[in-house]
Design an enzyme around this catalytic site. Structure first.
Site, PDB file in Angstrom:
ATOM      1  N   SER A 281       0.815  -1.119   0.277  1.00  0.00           N
ATOM      2  CA  SER A 281       0.079   0.091   0.080  1.00  0.00           C
ATOM      3  C   SER A 281       1.105   1.219  -0.073  1.00  0.00           C
ATOM      4  CB  SER A 281      -0.911  -0.044   1.274  1.00  0.00           C
ATOM      5  OG  SER A 281       0.148   0.377   2.328  1.00  0.00           O
ATOM      6  N   ASP A 282       0.333   2.355  -0.200  1.00  0.00           N
ATOM      7  CA  ASP A 282       1.107   3.696   0.028  1.00  0.00           C
ATOM      8  C   ASP A 282       0.966   4.072   1.538  1.00  0.00           C
ATOM      9  OD1 ASP A 282       2.490   5.742  -0.142  1.00  0.00           O
ATOM     10  OD2 ASP A 282       1.464   6.707  -1.974  1.00  0.00           O
ATOM     11  N   TYR A 283       1.494   5.053   1.964  1.00  0.00           N
ATOM     12  CA  TYR A 283       1.648   5.363   3.376  1.00  0.00           C
ATOM     13  C   TYR A 283       0.197   5.566   3.960  1.00  0.00           C
ATOM     14  CZ  TYR A 283       4.659   7.472   7.135  1.00  0.00           C
ATOM     15  OH  TYR A 283       5.214   7.594   8.241  1.00  0.00           O
ATOM     16  N   THR A 284      -0.020   4.392   4.871  1.00  0.00           N
ATOM     17  CA  THR A 284      -1.327   4.490   5.659  1.00  0.00           C
ATOM     18  C   THR A 284      -2.618   4.609   4.515  1.00  0.00           C
ATOM     19  OG1 THR A 284      -1.425   6.640   6.110  1.00  0.00           O
ATOM     20  CG2 THR A 284      -0.570   5.500   7.581  1.00  0.00           C
TER      21      THR A 284
END
Ligand code: BGC
Length: 756
Positions: A281-284
Site C-alpha cells: 500500500s502507500d503510506y497508511t
C-alpha cells in the site's frame, strides 16, 4: 520431507488443472508450513521507525519489539550497514522463525549522489543514461543496506498544478513506458541476488497523476479506454520488465480506493498483466479508506487483502485486525497465506533467506557512495536534462571571459538544488551555481547579487519550509535587494538570472493553482530586462510553469529543473557552452492555468479548430490559442538541425511485416550537438476517436557540425495498436499519417495504409 511432498503435490495439481502459476519455492513453502497465522500476518506489516521524512502524520511505535515478536515483514527509513545489520539481527536472532526483513527506501532520483528530478531526467530522452542513474542509485543504496526501492514513479500527468509531476516522466504513455522499463532494469538488472541491485517498486497504481483540479490526493475519474490507452501503459511496462513490487495509489478508481480495488489489483494486475510479485500500500492508504467512506479499520483491512494487497505500509490495519477477520470468517487463512508467500518470495528473490546480512558490508559505503564517477554521472545527467526553451539573439552560450552579473535567489543557493523528494541526499554536498561558474570559468568576472526572495509571502514560505528552510526571506527589504542587483547588472556584459521555484514548491502535497514564477522574482526579471543588458534566465522548477510573460521578453531561457548534487557545475557547463543543451520537454507548458490540461495527444473533436485563429463554433478559446506555450518534445540547441528526405519506404504495411520510415538529419550549425528525432502517427479512421498525434518512436543522435545521419524507424503493427471499446489491444486497418521532427509540433509528412 513432508514439505517437499506437499509442494510436489501442489505443483502437480496446478499442472493438471491447467492453471498458470509461478513455481513454488520449496524454501518458502517450508517456512509457510511452520508459520502461525500471526506470523503470516506479521510478514504483511511494513513499518518505519521515523527519524527521516515521514509523509504521513503517523510513524510506527515499538518497532524493535514488534520485529522481535515476528510482527514485521519490512521496515523503511533505516540505513547504514550497521543499523541494517542490527535490524536484521532483531529479526533473525530474536523472532521465532528468524525471517529477515525487507529494507525499503525512497531512492527516487539517486541515493546520496542526487541526480536531477525525474521530470528533468525524462527530458534527456536518453534511456541508457536513465538506466545508468538507476544502476548507480542501486549501487549506493545497497551499499547502505537498502534492498527494496519505492521507485520508479510512473504516473502520467497532464496537470502541472499537481506537485508530483516532478517525480514522473511527464504526459506521454509511450515515452513513460520506455522510462519505466529503463529504471526497473537499472535498479534490478538481471539478478536480484547480486548485492549491488535492489528490488524496484512501480508506483502508484493507478492514475495517481490525474487528480481533479491537480490537487494532490484528490479523486480520479476516468474512462476505461482512456486509462488503458493513456495512463496504464507505463505501469504495465514496469511489470513486463519484471518489477518486483507494485505500490498502490491514494486515489480512488471508479469510486473504489486503489488500495482496496479488486478490479485493479487482481483482475488487471495479476490476471491480465500476469504480475507475480507483491503489492504494497502507500503510506497508511489502507487506513485512509476509512475516510474514503469504506468502513472501519477491520472492514478496510479485509477489503484491501481480499482485493489483492499484500503489505500494509505503516497503518497496522492488517496487523491489528486480520486475525479477528479470519476468526469471524471474513477473510480466509488461505488469503493471508497467499500474501505472506509473496512477501517471502520477494525475500527469496533478493537472496535474503540465505544471507540476511548481504547488504550489511561495512566496507561498501566508502567504496560505492558519492564516488567521483558517480558525481560525474550526476553532472552529465543534469546537463542532459536541461531544455533550452528560447535563445534570444544567441545570448547563450556566454563567453568564459565575460563580465557576468549572476543574479537571483537560486544563484548562490544549496538547499534547493537537489529538488523535491531527495530524502537520502544531503544538500550540503550540492554545488551552488556561483561555485559552478567559478569552477568552469575561472577567468570570467562574476558578481553575484540575490536580487529578490524566492517569494516575499511569508505564509506561503512557511508551508514550503516544512522540511527545513527552502525559502529564506532576507532581512533586507525587497527594494534594497533589487537595487543592489540592478547596480551589478548595469556594470556587466551579460546578466544570468537564476530564478524559479524552491524545491518544495513541487512534490507531494505541493499543488499550486498559480504556476507562474513568484511575483517577487517576476519583478526582478522585468527590471533586469529594462536595463537593456542581455539577460538569460536559468529557470528552476519541479513542474512546467506558466512563463507566458517571460517568453514574450527579449531573454534566453534555459530550463534547469532541480538539477541535483552537481547543479552548479552542470549549469555552468551549459551556460558557457562546454555542453550543448539537448533536452526536450516531456510535458507541454501551458499559456495559463485555464488551459490545463493541455497535451499534444488530445483526441480530435467533431469541431476541430483548423488554425490558431479564433473561429466561432469551433473548439477554441476566446482569449488564447489552443496550442500550448511550449509543446511536448520542444527543446532548442546551440546549433541547428535540418530534416530532409523524410519518407516511408512503401505505401502499405502488413501484419508481420515492417515499414521503414526514415529521415536524414544534418547539423547545419557550427557546434556539435544532439537531437531527439521523434516519430508520431495519426490513425485516420478507427473505432475510437483517435488522438491528434501519438509518439511511437524516437532516437537521440549526436552530430558534428556539417554531419548528416539517417535515422530509420521500422514501424510494425505493434506500434499501431490501441485498446478498443472492448479493451482489446488491436490495430485497425486503414490509413495512418506520420509526422517526423524535433518537436511534437512537427508537420505531417505522408501516410501509409495498414492492410489486413
Ligand atoms: C508517497 C510514496 C512513498 C511513501 C513512503 C508516500 O507518501 O506517496 O511515494 O513511497 O510515502 O515514503
Amino acid at each position: 520431507m513432508k514439505n517437499f511432498n506437499l509442494s510436489v503435490v501442489f505443483l502437480l495439481f496446478l499442472g493438471l488443472s491447467g492453471l498458470h502459476a509461478q513455481e513454488r519455492i520449496p524454501q518458502v513453502e517450508a517456512l509457510l508450513e511452520k508459520m502461525t497465522l500471526e506470523e503470516k500476518i506479521g510478514q504483511l506489516n511494513l513499518l518505519t521507525p521515523g527519524g527521516g521524512i515521514a509523509t504521513g502524520s503517523v510513524v510506527s511505535e515499538d518497532v524493535e519489539a514488534k520485529i522481535k515478536a515476528g510482527n514485521v515483514g519490512g521496515v523503511f527509513g533505516v540505513s547504514s550497514p550497521e543499523r541494517v545489520r542490527q535490524a536484521q539481527e532483531l529479526a533473525v536472532k530474536n523472532s521465532r522463525l528468524g525471517i529477515p526483513l525487507l529494507i525499503g527506501s525512497d531512492v527516487i532520483h539517486g541515493y546520496k549522489t542526487t541526480f536531477p528530478i525525474p521530470l528533468g531526467l525524462s527530458s534527456s530522452w536518453d534511456m541508457e543514461l536513465i538506466k545508468e542513474t538507476a544502476k548507480v542509485a542501486a549501487k549506493e543504496a545497497t551499499a547502505d543496506g537498502i534492498n527494496w526501492n519505492f521507485s520508479p514513479m510512473v504516473d502520467i500527468s497532464r496537470d502541472p498544478r499537481w506537485g508530483r509531476v516532478a517525480e514522473g516522466a511527464g504526459e506521454d504513455a509511450y515515452l513513460g513506458s520506455q522510462i519505466a522499463r529503463a529504471m526497473v532494469q537499472g535498479y534490478q538488472q538481471d539478478d536480484l541476488t547480486e548485492p549491488h541491485t535492489m528490488m524496484a517498486t512501480v508506483k502508484h497504481l493507478a492514475l495517481y497523476g490525474a487528480p481533479e483540479g491537480g490537487r494532490d490526493y484528490n479523486r480520479v475519474d476516468m474512462s476505461r479506454t482512456k486509462m488503458f490507452n493513456e495512463y496504464l501503459p507505463p505501469y504495465k511496462a514496469a511489470v513486463d520488465a519484471g518489477v518486483g513490487s507494485v505500490m498502490t495509489s491514494f486515489n480512488d478508481i471508479d469510486g473504489v480506493p486503489a488500495t482496496g480495488n479488486k478490479w485493479l489489483l487482481t483482475d488487471l494486475l495479476r490476471e491480465r498483466w500476469g504480475f507475480d510479485g507483491f503489492v504494497v500500500s502507500d503510506y497508511t492508504s489502507v487506513n485512509e479508506m476509512i475516510a474514503h467512506g469504506m468502513g472501519d479499520l477491520q472492514d478496510v483491512s479485509a477489503m484491501a487483502l481480499k482485493a489483492g494487497l499484500d503489505m500494509d505500509m505503516v497503518g497496522e490495519g492488517f496487523l491489528t485486525t486480520l486475525k479477528k477477520s479470519v476468526e469471524e470468517g471474513r477473510v480466509s487463512e488461505e488469503e493471508i497465506t497467499t500474501a505472506a508467500r509473496r512477501i517471502l518470495e520477494a525475500k527469496h528473490k533478493l537472496g535474503l533467506l540465505d544471507d540476511p546480512y548481504k547488504y550489511s558490508d561495512a566496507s561498501r559505503p566508502e567504496k560505492d557512495i558519492l564516488t567521483k564517477e558517480n558525481r560525474q554521472l550526476a553532472r552529465r545527467a543534469a546537463t542532459q536534462s536541461f531544455v533550452l526553451l528560447k535563445d534570444h539573439n544567441d545570448i547563450l552560450p556566454v563567453s568564459k571571459r565575460a563580465k557576468i552579473a549572476l543574479i537571483g535567489p537560486l544563484a548562490n543557493n544549496q538547499s534547493n538544488m537537489l529538488g523535491t523528494w531527495a530524502p537520502t541526499g544531503d544538500f550540503n554536498l550540492s554545488v551552488p551555481v556561483l561555485e559552478g561558474f567559478k569552477n568552469v570559468a575561472p577567468n570570467a568576472q562574476i558578481t553575484y547579487a540575490k536580487g529578490a526572495n524566492i517569494t516575499n509571502d511569508s505564509v506561503f514560505a512557511k508551508k514550503v519550509n516544512v522540511f527545513g528552510p527552502k525559502v529564506e526571506i532576507s532581512d533586507r527589504s525587497p527594494e534594497e535587494l533589487l537595487q543592489e542587483a540592478l547596480k551589478v547588472a548595469k556594470a556587466s556584459d551579460v546578466v544570468i538570472a537564476v530564478v524559479g521555484e524552491a524545491s518544495e514548491m513541487s512534490g507531494e502535497a505541493a499543488s499550486r493553482t498559480n504556476i507562474q514564477i513568484p511575483e517577487s522574482q517576476k519583478r526582478l526579471i522585468r527590471e533586469l530586462v529594462a536595463t537593456g543588458k542581455p539577460v538569460a534566465l536559468v529557470l528552476m522548477s519541479g513542474r512546467p510553469l506558466d512563463i507566458s510573460e517571460e517568453m514574450g521578453m527579449p531573454v534566453s531561457i534555459l530550463q534547469a529543473w532541480h538539477p541535483g548534487v552537481e547543479a552548479g557545475n552542470a549549469i555552468a557547463d551549459v551556460v558557457f557552452g562546454d555542453v550543448n543543451p539537448s533536452g526536450k520537454l516531456t510535458m507541454s507548458w501551458p499559456r495559463n492555468v485555464g488551459q490545463i490540461p493541455v497535451y499534444y495527444g488530445s483526441r480530435i473533436t467533431g469541431r476541430p479548430a483548423p488554425t490558431e485563429e479564433f473561429q466561432k463554433f469551433k473548439t477554441n478559446y476566446l482569449d488564447v490559442p489552443n496550442s500550448p506555450l511550449l509543446p511536448f518534445g520542444h527543446g532548442l540547441s546551440y546549433t541547428t538541425f535540418q530534416y530532409s528526405k523524410i519518407k516511408a519506404h512503401g505505401e502499405t504495411l502488413r501484419p508481420g511485416d515492417s515499414l521503414m520510415i526514415s529521415t536524414t538529419v544534418t547539423n547545419t550549425g557550427d557546434r556539435a550537438g544532439q537531437e531527439v528525432v521523434q516519430l508520431y502517427i495519426h490513425d485516420k479512421v478507427r473505432s475510437l476517436t483517435p488522438p491528434k498525434k501519438q509518439l511511437i518512436a524516437f532516437e537521440k543522435i549526436a552530430l558534428q557540425p556539417g554531419e548528416s545521419k539517417t535515422v530509420e524507424f521500422p514501424v510494425t503493427v505493434e506500434d499501431l495498436k490501441f485498446y478498443n471499446g472492448q479493451l482489446e489491444y488491436v490495430a485497425e486497418p486503414g490509413e495512418f499519417e506520420f509526422f517526423v521532427g524535433g518537436t511534437s509540433d512537427c508537420e505531417m509528412q505522408g501516410s501509409f495504409t495498414l492492410v489486413e
